[in-house]
Design a protein around this motif. Structure first.
Motif, mmCIF file in Angstrom:
data_model
loop_
_atom_site.group_PDB
_atom_site.id
_atom_site.type_symbol
_atom_site.label_atom_id
_atom_site.label_comp_id
_atom_site.label_asym_id
_atom_site.label_seq_id
_atom_site.Cartn_x
_atom_site.Cartn_y
_atom_site.Cartn_z
ATOM 1 N N LEU A 102 0.731 -1.348 0.022
ATOM 2 C CA LEU A 102 0.189 0.157 -0.346
ATOM 3 C C LEU A 102 1.217 1.467 0.280
ATOM 4 O O LEU A 102 0.650 2.190 -0.548
ATOM 5 C CB LEU A 102 -0.950 0.527 1.152
ATOM 6 N N ALA A 103 1.861 1.518 0.878
ATOM 7 C CA ALA A 103 2.583 2.119 0.499
ATOM 8 C C ALA A 103 3.717 2.582 -0.401
ATOM 9 O O ALA A 103 3.546 3.662 -0.380
ATOM 10 C CB ALA A 103 3.552 2.380 2.201
ATOM 11 N N ALA A 104 4.006 1.879 -0.525
ATOM 12 C CA ALA A 104 4.928 1.506 -2.265
ATOM 13 C C ALA A 104 3.927 2.270 -3.129
ATOM 14 O O ALA A 104 3.905 3.418 -4.195
ATOM 15 C CB ALA A 104 5.472 0.347 -2.859
ATOM 16 N N ARG A 105 2.944 1.780 -2.719
ATOM 17 C CA ARG A 105 1.891 2.563 -4.711
ATOM 18 C C ARG A 105 1.360 3.922 -4.340
ATOM 19 O O ARG A 105 0.601 4.561 -5.280
ATOM 20 C CB ARG A 105 0.251 1.670 -4.621
ATOM 21 N N LEU A 106 1.618 4.737 -2.704
ATOM 22 C CA LEU A 106 1.403 5.919 -2.880
ATOM 23 C C LEU A 106 1.865 7.000 -3.822
ATOM 24 O O LEU A 106 1.909 7.647 -4.446
ATOM 25 C CB LEU A 106 1.356 6.358 -1.582
ATOM 26 N N ASN A 107 3.559 6.609 -4.691
ATOM 27 C CA ASN A 107 3.901 6.403 -5.587
ATOM 28 C C ASN A 107 3.530 5.906 -6.684
ATOM 29 O O ASN A 107 4.861 6.183 -8.733
ATOM 30 C CB ASN A 107 5.320 6.181 -5.448
ATOM 31 N N ASP A 108 2.268 5.856 -6.945
ATOM 32 C CA ASP A 108 2.011 4.340 -8.741
ATOM 33 C C ASP A 108 2.182 6.055 -9.724
ATOM 34 O O ASP A 108 1.470 7.038 -9.323
ATOM 35 C CB ASP A 108 0.647 3.631 -8.163
ATOM 36 N N ASN A 109 2.096 5.426 -10.907
ATOM 37 C CA ASN A 109 1.925 6.652 -11.805
ATOM 38 C C ASN A 109 0.503 6.801 -12.136
ATOM 39 O O ASN A 109 0.729 8.046 -13.147
ATOM 40 C CB ASN A 109 3.039 6.527 -12.918
#
Length: 815
Positions: free
Chosen positions: A752-759
């Motif tokens: 979840l945290a990583a997907r806060l930088n999803d394009n």
């Protein structure tokens, strides 16, 4: 649909009225805004819409009348992101103006005399915080999501895209002219007066709303739409949908003209506007009753979904239509009287279904409202008429139902007709409705308003019964046990719950020689009611025959009384109460038999489904046969309850039935319940159930949601890769990861945290929602604090900062 007032507005409103009770504040119009001009008309011209910058150019020409002598400044509501380039009067002469926060002050060339008219035009560029006033929708690579724009004015958001007076206690007429590329339709309020093609490939569409209404109801929709045309008594009835939805629209919206007819007959007031349009858009919260032009979510049911009685047609369409009378034609004076809008709009659909389908569907409708109200009341108890009241929908509907039962149909509808006629095209308060009842019927219901409108809560009755065989007399002891535990807020306001609710009540006593009915007045916290002259011992005792009082009831009765009531009582609420009592008697064979009989033989599906649900909580040995029989019911709601109950019982046979039901039942809701039942009955079937559910399309994705719930509830971390794959196409996927994180999955939290930088913007937005609404605060706040400084996208950083502000505030009773 309700949006909170700004903190500044709350402080300004609350400051001078700290010593008053809630009733005093509401009755004295303490929440009504003062204004020194009457807004008469606005011409709103908008163009150059830019989806990338969420901006537009506009011109608003305003006509107003001074309400005090020497008016030397006009204060308009105008969002601080509206950049004004010039202000000119009717002759083209420049006028001085100044912006202050979310207001714009325009200075006339000379002070206006009382009742003088002023006309001026404002040219501006609007930069929109997307979702405040206007929402710009991008396709984002998703199906069923064309590029579009829609407005949402309630409570006071329209001033973020055009300068106006943004409070409901002043009404105006208006024109709206929007210039957009030709492939887009423009839908707004009132009559279509022009559609002009421009040389640059755009067209300018002009609508005019007349007669007047409140400014929060000004509506704009820009989208690629097709129009389906209908009529009611020669008036246009229009449905605007995406072309892909055009084959579903007629089945869904075709009831509209009949609903208009029924509401016109019930209220005695003909539908008051030039047309009625319903337009579907993406990412909407449900529906909004913009005058003559309702906006609705784009969840059009497919043919199979009608097996499950979709909420869209059962509640949403008739609710928003009812607002055309209650909200648009007669508008609340201030937001503390919100129930006059929402309560009536929630009440009238039940009356429509009564007219079309009979008493059982009416009871069914209001029983749902009752359950919603109890859930809200348990979180926080508030009056119906109060600023920010949390129960204006269900309690509003239930109090009006109670008023209808108390007055009777003739007096009730005469009172409503007078109320609507007296306040037509104007504003009203809660006390205006009480006055209309008094003038129409001669009865002053100040006590009813005090208990049910201005005070909080409802009665909790504890009833005991004793039968004297010698005197052939039944004695009921009635206690009201509700308590007042409300605490005062910072202004000294505390919402009171009455110690005693005054109300007439009807007691029905069944005997072998027939029923005895007695009506008495409840007027004390402890009260004794005697029913003499019975032919023999009671076979049934119904407290509040017809279920006319909004209440909670504790009344311990012999099983035969309850079984008789379940079989004989025509009222669905009272039947459900009897079901609930019988369902608590696990070792009582007579109770099980009564429930089994109701589950397979009751005359209305809601009663059969309720009995089936109760059987699911009882021992399997005595309930398996009636539950299996209920799986063959013609009602999808009963079959759904049956397969869920069988899943709770467990065992090989239940698993077999669940598999067969998923494969063969035509109902989406039943198939979704079958998946859950299968896993309950056979935990080894989890992976198959999840795979089937994620691969099966359904209306509102109810089957996929069932698969997601299985993943979350069984802590199926092996399914995380499949969930992650769906982050860009399914809003719930992020919430499932959050649920797994809440159950201890560090990997899900890291994803979840990583997907806060999803394009992909949609993924980032849905992940923020999951952090805010699904992940526990103690997990979400530290992780968001840790990553906010590393976020690449400014929009997501802003969303995370906003989420952190909310999450770090103390939790409220409504959360």
């Amino acid at each position: 649909m309700r949006l909170p007032l700004s903190c500044a507005a709350l402080l300004a409103l609350a400051a001078p009225i700290a010593a008053q009770s809630n009733a005093e504040r509401v009755v004295n119009d303490a929440y009504t805004r003062s204004h020194d001009y009457d807004l008469v008309h606005q011409r709103i011209e908008v163009r150059n819409f830019d989806w990338d910058s969420t901006s537009l150019d506009g011109r608003v020409t305003t006509t107003l009348v001074a309400l005090r002598p020497g008016l030397d400044s006009v204060i308009l509501d105008a969002g601080k992101r509206l950049v004004v380039s010039r202000v000119v009067d009717a002759r083209g002469a420049s006028l001085r103006s100044a912006a202050h926060g979310d207001t714009l002050v325009v200075y006339p060339a000379r002070p206006l005399a009382f009742r003088d008219t002023l006309r001026f035009s404002i040219d501006y560029h609007a930069r929109i915080d997307n979702g405040r006033g206007l929402t710009f929708i991008e396709p984002e690579g998703r199906e069923h999501r064309p590029q579009q724009i829609w407005s949402q004015g309630e409570d006071h958001n329209n001033h973020f895209w055009f300068p106006t007076y943004d409070f409901p206690n002043d009404k105006m007429t208006w024109e709206l002219a929007a210039t957009v590329p030709r492939q887009y339709s423009v839908v707004s309020n009132g009559r279509l007066v022009a559609d002009r093609r421009n040389p640059d490939g755009t067209h300018t569409v002009t609508w005019r709303q007349d007669p007047r209404s409140a400014t929060y109801l000004v509506s704009l929709i820009v989208a690629p739409l097709v129009k389906l045309a209908d009529t009611w008594r020669g008036m246009p009835v229009e449905y605007y949908v995406y072309r892909a939805d055009s084959n579903r629209a007629r089945r869904l919206f075709g009831v509209t003209a009949d609903m208009i007819e029924v509401y016109s007959q019930l209220t005695g007031v003909r539908y008051p506007w030039a047309k009625y349009a319903q337009t579907t858009v993406a990412d909407f919260f449900g529906g909004m009753e913009n005058v003559s032009a309702t906006t609705l979510i784009d969840w059009l049911p497919d043919e199979r979904a009608y097996l499950d009685r979709p909420w869209y047609q059962w509640i949403l369409i008739p609710h928003e239509l009812a607002h055309q009378w209650f909200g648009d034609y007669v508008t609340l004076e201030n937001w503390a009287n919100m129930w006059l809008n929402e309560g009536f709009a929630e009440f009238l659909p039940g009356q429509y279904w009564r007219v079309k389908l009979g008493a059982h569907p009416e009871d069914d409708y209001y029983l749902d409202e009752y359950h919603q109200y109890l859930q809200i009341d348990q979180r926080r108890r508030m009056p119906l008429a109060a600023l920010g009241s949390n129960n204006v929908y269900p309690k509003g509907a239930l109090v009006l139902r109670m008023l209808l039962r108390y007055l009777g149909p003739e007096r009730f509808w005469a009172s409503l007709h007078l109320y609507v006629d007296r306040h037509a095209l104007g504003n009203a308060t809660s006390d205006d409705l009480r006055q209309a009842v008094l003038d129409a019927t001669g009865e002053n219901l100040d006590w009813f308003w005090s208990e049910w409108v201005y005070d909080a809560g409802h009665p909790r009755f504890v009833v005991t019964a004793a039968y004297d065989t010698t005197a052939r007399k039944l004695t009921l002891t009635v206690k009201q046990t509700q308590t007042d535990s409300a605490k005062a807020d910072s202004t000294g306001l505390a919402f009171e719950t009455p110690k005693v609710f005054r109300m007439p009540v009807t007691i029905r006593v069944g005997t072998v020689s027939g029923d005895v009915v007695q009506r008495v007045e409840l007027a004390a916290r402890d009260q004794t009611i005697e029913v003499p002259g019975l032919a023999g011992a009671p076979t049934m005792v119904v407290f509040d025959d017809g279920n006319t009082i909004l209440k909670e009831l504790t009344f311990d009765q012999p099983t035969p009384w309850l079984a008789t009531q379940l079989k004989r009582d025509p009222d669905l609420w009272n039947r459900q109460w009897a079901i609930d009592q019988l369902g608590q008697r696990r070792a009582d064979a007579a109770a099980v038999a009564a429930l089994a009989e109701a589950a397979t033989g009751a005359d209305y599906f809601r009663t059969r489904a309720g009995a089936v649900e109760a059987l699911g909580e009882l021992p399997a040995a005595s309930t398996a046969a009636p539950l299996s029989a209920a799986l063959r019911d013609t009602s999808a709601q009963v079959r759904r309850a049956a397969i869920a109950a069988l899943g709770q019982l467990g065992g090989t046979r239940a698993a077999e039935l669940a598999r067969a039901t998923f494969q063969t039942d035509p109902s989406y809701e039943v198939r979704a319940a079958a998946l859950t039942a299968l896993v309950h009955a056979d935990s080894t079937a989890r992976d198959s159930a999840v795979a089937w559910g994620l691969a099966t399309p359904s209306y509102q994705d109810v089957i996929q949601e069932a698969a997601y719930r299985i993943i979350a509830q069984t802590r199926d971390t092996a399914a995380v890769p499949r969930v992650e794959e769906r982050l860009a196409t399914d809003r719930l996927a992020a919430h499932v990861l959050a649920a797994l994180a809440a159950r201890g999955s560090v990997h899900a939290l890291d994803l979840l945290a990583a997907r806060l930088n999803d394009n992909r913007p949609v993924v980032r937005r849905w992940v923020v929602e999951a952090f805010q609404f699904t992940l526990p605060r103690q997990l979400g706040v530290p992780r968001l604090q840790a990553v906010v400084g590393t976020l690449k996208y400014p929009d997501t950083r802003k969303d995370v900062e906003t989420a952190l502000q909310r999450l770090q505030k103390p939790a409220t009773d409504d959360e």
